[in-house]
Design a protein around this motif. Structure first.
Motif, PDB file in Angstrom:
ATOM      1  N   UNK A 446      45.178  20.333  21.466  1.00  0.00           N
ATOM      2  CA  UNK A 446      45.393  19.120  20.668  1.00  0.00           C
ATOM      3  C   UNK A 446      44.650  19.195  19.330  1.00  0.00           C
ATOM      4  N   UNK A 447      43.506  19.896  19.301  1.00  0.00           N
ATOM      5  CA  UNK A 447      42.797  20.062  18.027  1.00  0.00           C
ATOM      6  C   UNK A 447      43.621  20.907  17.048  1.00  0.00           C
ATOM      7  N   UNK A 449      46.849  21.395  17.117  1.00  0.00           N
ATOM      8  CA  UNK A 449      48.064  20.679  16.724  1.00  0.00           C
ATOM      9  C   UNK A 449      47.744  19.606  15.676  1.00  0.00           C
ATOM     10  N   UNK A 450      46.634  18.922  15.870  1.00  0.00           N
ATOM     11  CA  UNK A 450      46.230  17.880  14.917  1.00  0.00           C
ATOM     12  C   UNK A 450      46.065  18.477  13.514  1.00  0.00           C
ATOM     13  N   UNK A 451      45.375  19.601  13.440  1.00  0.00           N
ATOM     14  CA  UNK A 451      45.175  20.263  12.132  1.00  0.00           C
ATOM     15  C   UNK A 451      46.508  20.717  11.538  1.00  0.00           C
ATOM     16  N   UNK A 452      47.336  21.303  12.380  1.00  0.00           N
ATOM     17  CA  UNK A 452      48.614  21.823  11.874  1.00  0.00           C
ATOM     18  C   UNK A 452      49.507  20.674  11.423  1.00  0.00           C
ATOM     19  N   UNK A 453      49.429  19.543  12.123  1.00  0.00           N
ATOM     20  CA  UNK A 453      50.240  18.399  11.724  1.00  0.00           C
ATOM     21  C   UNK A 453      49.821  17.903  10.341  1.00  0.00           C
ATOM     22  N   UNK A 454      48.598  18.247   9.951  1.00  0.00           N
ATOM     23  CA  UNK A 454      48.144  17.826   8.621  1.00  0.00           C
ATOM     24  C   UNK A 454      48.406  18.913   7.567  1.00  0.00           C
ATOM     25  N   UNK A 455      49.053  20.015   7.970  1.00  0.00           N
ATOM     26  CA  UNK A 455      49.466  21.005   6.989  1.00  0.00           C
ATOM     27  C   UNK A 455      48.679  22.305   7.009  1.00  0.00           C
ATOM     28  N   UNK A 456      47.649  22.399   7.869  1.00  0.00           N
ATOM     29  CA  UNK A 456      46.878  23.640   7.924  1.00  0.00           C
ATOM     30  C   UNK A 456      47.625  24.651   8.789  1.00  0.00           C
ATOM     31  N   UNK A 457      47.667  25.915   8.375  1.00  0.00           N
ATOM     32  CA  UNK A 457      48.288  26.891   9.265  1.00  0.00           C
ATOM     33  C   UNK A 457      47.309  27.227  10.385  1.00  0.00           C
ATOM     34  N   UNK A 458      47.786  27.998  11.352  1.00  0.00           N
ATOM     35  CA  UNK A 458      47.001  28.203  12.556  1.00  0.00           C
ATOM     36  C   UNK A 458      45.644  28.840  12.255  1.00  0.00           C
ATOM     37  N   UNK A 460      43.943  28.774   9.390  1.00  0.00           N
ATOM     38  CA  UNK A 460      43.077  27.800   8.713  1.00  0.00           C
ATOM     39  C   UNK A 460      42.503  26.805   9.716  1.00  0.00           C
ATOM     40  N   UNK A 464      38.651  26.272  10.555  1.00  0.00           N
ATOM     41  CA  UNK A 464      38.020  24.969  10.352  1.00  0.00           C
ATOM     42  C   UNK A 464      37.294  24.514  11.611  1.00  0.00           C
ATOM     43  N   UNK A 465      37.933  24.688  12.753  1.00  0.00           N
ATOM     44  CA  UNK A 465      37.314  24.251  14.013  1.00  0.00           C
ATOM     45  C   UNK A 465      36.073  25.100  14.314  1.00  0.00           C
TER      46      UNK A 465
ATOM     47  N   UNK B  50      55.256  19.554  18.402  1.00  0.00           N
ATOM     48  CA  UNK B  50      54.182  19.924  19.321  1.00  0.00           C
ATOM     49  C   UNK B  50      54.666  20.873  20.408  1.00  0.00           C
ATOM     50  N   UNK B  73      53.110  23.005  10.801  1.00  0.00           N
ATOM     51  CA  UNK B  73      52.509  22.881   9.472  1.00  0.00           C
ATOM     52  C   UNK B  73      53.572  22.910   8.371  1.00  0.00           C
ATOM     53  N   UNK B  76      54.771  19.468   8.199  1.00  0.00           N
ATOM     54  CA  UNK B  76      53.773  18.616   7.545  1.00  0.00           C
ATOM     55  C   UNK B  76      53.860  18.753   6.033  1.00  0.00           C
ATOM     56  N   UNK B  88      42.525  13.026  17.292  1.00  0.00           N
ATOM     57  CA  UNK B  88      41.722  14.050  17.955  1.00  0.00           C
ATOM     58  C   UNK B  88      40.381  14.235  17.244  1.00  0.00           C
TER      59      UNK B  88
END
Lengths: 498, 248
Positions: A446-447, A449-458, A460, A464-465, B50, B73, B76, B88
């Protein structure tokens, strides 16, 4: 732009994939014959024009080493090392002092450029006459000592530091210029027979950095050493000695890189720190030796002994390390808290990706009263990497009021890596207080996915995490180094997801 | 802007969406209401891409692009934003750093210059003032130690800063007090315009008093069973879903 940011960006632009420091410099070198015996020890000592006491000291170390066995208690595995199949001395051939950058061996300059050392420092490092000691505009100067294979190539800002009475030079130079200091402190924290690799280092060390901060002086700039293994089939054995006299302060940084090779190369360094009354030494490492390829071929064996003695009351030694490189890391920067109210700190981030193995941690010896130590270790394992935290907190009967806090966190990426925590606590004092916390976690779906939903690629997102996970340690680094370290964490994990 | 046709999706082998069709033109805000288990959250995750939400049939076109073929992404940066029902936590990752990285990823995709930390702070502070958010939210780690309301506020801050072309609000109103509810509505309303559309998923009609939708759809057993104007939400509030399902 801070020098180290420049470093990283320059280096990143040099190659575009894999290990970015893997280039080799084609330069005229002088080698000792392969192998290790008393004659080689004498050869090194002669090359360095050392006084008789130091040769004796080396020979004693060699004799001890011959009777010792490689330690095998760490959670790492590697084939037997043939200590006779290596060169123990390799140095760029010295020529007359160049008059301008044009006369300097272009290959050496290219190496500095690739390592990202700014041009001004390049000129100083290459020993150009009259290169001056004023830094390029708009950034903090960082005094640099560059160790290229076995020898320190040059040290910058020496004159400026000398005005404050600070000595910052190669250890070879210190042996010539300040023999009394070297003789007094060399081996006083890590004796010749301390362990197998320290004994080997004591016998054959070829160069390294020496720092002395006089009483009451706060070193006005970061001191930094870039270690570079370049030549084939060589080991690197540098020796660093830092002495902070009463009420002084110094922050010291080291960075390390090596070319990509199929063979494993041995790096067995010794670092000794001495802090007298009210002195503080902050020692930061960004270790990025070549880690080997994804199949585990090649890479550096980083078998290093680092120890600091808080001899004086209220003295403080703080180790911060970011370990991203090396095929194997075996390293336990430690503090001997002798002085009353002295403080030891250890902040570590260790990443193992692909087939890397790291067994690292610290030892805190509480001897004086009210001594305090803090240990924060962040281990990150990816690929088939194995990461072990091994630590010892030892509190002697007289260390009344001693306190230790230890926190070990492990982060796992993927399902083929491993994380291990081996904390030893020996408390012989009723009034001492020891705390230990440990966690193990995974990067959650979920972390990501949350980042990717904001535009970061995997990548990145993972970077970041992971940087968030390591934040408590990274914030201990000097600013310029922190930026480099953050990017390095991300680069080291490339290809670890997906 | 968004066109969903005959969408079927499964989660862990279980059929959740059963031929859902929905078209949301540019500039419109639509609401989806429906009982628990009707597939509301599944729809939002399918739109965001997802893992584990498998589309077995149907298509989704987003500004003419095949949305389902894109990585999360990519969606997004193409302008698809999901306000999470349960945002999250990212320990150690500063909110400002996270937001700026996200904003720059989107700016890169749009061919705009990246903004530096100073420019970002200026922008963020201005938005936060409008949304009545305390500035220290920028310094804290992403969602760590945030109350439920703060997490939702943070989602709205992200929405306001990233200014996407399309926003899905997945039960953003659940558990919010009236002030927070208004803040959510203000954020969405401030973005409304010819280039912005939204899909507001909610259980309750009260959010729709503040975000007045152009259309309201009722989702049941994985498909739209009834559509109408804003008055449909009021009907539902009065009659309950049972009435609508019976009528459909």
């Amino acid at each position: 732009m801070p020098a180290v940011t420049e470093t990283l960006e320059t280096v990143q632009s040099v190659t575009d994939s894999g290990y970015k420091w893997g280039f080799e410099t084609d330069i005229e070198m002088e080698f000792a014959p392969k192998g290790l015996n008393e004659d080689i020890v004498r050869f090194i000592s002669r090359k360095k024009n050392e006084p008789a006491w130091l040769l004796e000291w080396r020979l004693k170390a060699f004799a001890i080493w011959q009777k010792m066995e490689e330690p095998r208690w760490a959670a790492v595995s590697f084939p037997p090392i043939d200590y006779q199949d290596s060169h123990y001395y390799a140095a760029p051939v010295q020529k007359a002092k160049p008059k301008s950058l044009d006369e300097v061996d272009p290959e050496l300059l290219k190496t500095y450029a690739k390592l990202g050392i700014p041009l001004k420092e390049q000129a100083i490092l290459a020993g150009v006459e009259g290169a001056g000691e004023t830094p390029a505009e708009g950034r903090m100067p960082v005094a640099v000592d560059a160790v290229f294979d076995s020898v320190s190539v040059a040290t910058s800002y020496k004159e400026r530091l000398a005005k404050e009475g600070i000595i910052f030079c190669s250890i070879s130079e210190a042996v010539q210029e300040h023999p009394e200091l070297v003789r007094q402190y060399l081996g006083s924290v890590v004796p010749q027979g301390d362990n197998f690799y320290a004994a080997l280092n004591s016998a054959v060390f070829t160069d390294g950095s020496f720092v002395y901060i006089p009483k009451g002086v706060r070193c006005p700039m970061e001191l930094s050493t870039y270690f570079r293994i370049n030549a084939k089939s060589t080991g690197q054995f540098e020796r660093t000695l830092i002495i902070a006299d009463e009420k002084s302060y110094v922050s010291y940084l080291e960075g390390c890189t090596a070319p990509m090779r199929d063979e494993n190369q041995l790096h067995a360094a010794v670092v000794e720190l001495v802090a007298l009354d009210d002195a503080t030494i902050k020692y930061s490492t960004v270790q990025n030796w070549y880690p080997g390829d994804s199949e585990g071929r090649g890479g550096i064996y980083n078998f290093v002994t680092k120890r600091g003695a808080c001899r004086g009351a209220r003295s403080k030694i703080s180790w911060t390390q970011v370990e991203t490189g090396s095929a194997i890391t075996w390293k336990y920067p430690s503090c001997i808290l002798q002085g009353d109210d002295s403080v030891g700190e250890f902040y570590s981030v260790a990443i193992t990706n692909n087939r890397q193995q790291a067994d690292t941690g610290t030892k805190m010896f509480h001897i004086g009263r009210n001594t305090r130590s803090t240990i924060v270790s962040k281990g990150i394992s990816a690929g088939k990497g194995q990461n072990t935290y091994r630590g010892l907190v030892k509190i002697s009967p007289k260390a009344h009021g001693a306190r230790n806090f230890t926190q070990c966190d492990s982060l796992l990426i993927g399902d083929q890596c491993g994380a291990h925590t081996v904390p030893y606590i020996e408390n012989r004092c009723m009034t001492a207080k020891v705390e230990h916390e440990a966690t193990t976690s995974r990067i959650a779906e979920d972390q990501l996915f949350y980042c990717r939903q904001r535009g970061l690629n995997e990548e990145e997102a993972v970077g970041m995490i992971v940087n968030g996970f390591a934040r408590e340690v990274l914030k201990e680094l000097p600013m310029e180094f922190a930026v480099e370290a953050q990017k390095l964490l991300q680069i080291s994990l490339e290809g670890s997801v997906g | 802007m968004l066109k969903i046709e005959n969408l079927h999706a499964t989660v862990e082998g279980k059929q959740i969406l059963n031929g859902l069709s929905l078209e949301i033109p540019a500039g419109e805000v639509h609401a989806i209401m429906g009982p628990n288990g009707s597939g509301k959250s599944t729809l939002s995750y399918v739109l965001a891409g997802r893992e584990g939400y498998e589309v077995t049939e149907g298509s989704v076109s987003f500004n003419g692009q095949d949305l389902l073929a894109m990585e999360p992404e990519e969606r997004a940066v193409a302008g698809m934003f999901l306000a999470f029902q349960a945002p999250v936590e990212l320990p150690g990752v500063g909110n400002a750093n996270f937001l700026r990285t996200a904003l720059n990823a989107i700016r890169r995709a749009r061919g705009e210059a990246e903004i530096d930390a100073m420019q970002f702070l200026k922008l963020a502070r201005a938005r936060m003032k409008v949304l009545n958010m305390p500035e220290d939210m920028l310094k804290r780690p992403v969602n760590v130690g945030f109350s439920g309301g703060e997490k939702k506020r943070n989602e709205m801050l992200q929405l306001a800063l990233l200014a996407p072309g399309f926003a899905v609000l997945d039960e953003t109103d659940s558990g919010l007090d009236i002030d927070a509810l208004k803040m959510v509505a203000d954020t969405v309303n401030s973005l409304r315009g010819p280039a912005f559309s939204a899909l507001v998923i909610t259980h309750y009609q009260r959010l729709l008093n503040h975000i007045v939708p152009d259309r309201v759809h009722v989702l049941s057993a994985g498909r739209i069973v009834k559509s109408g104007g804003p008055e449909l939400a009021q009907e539902l509030e009065a009659a309950g879903y049972a009435g609508v399902q019976a009528a459909a």
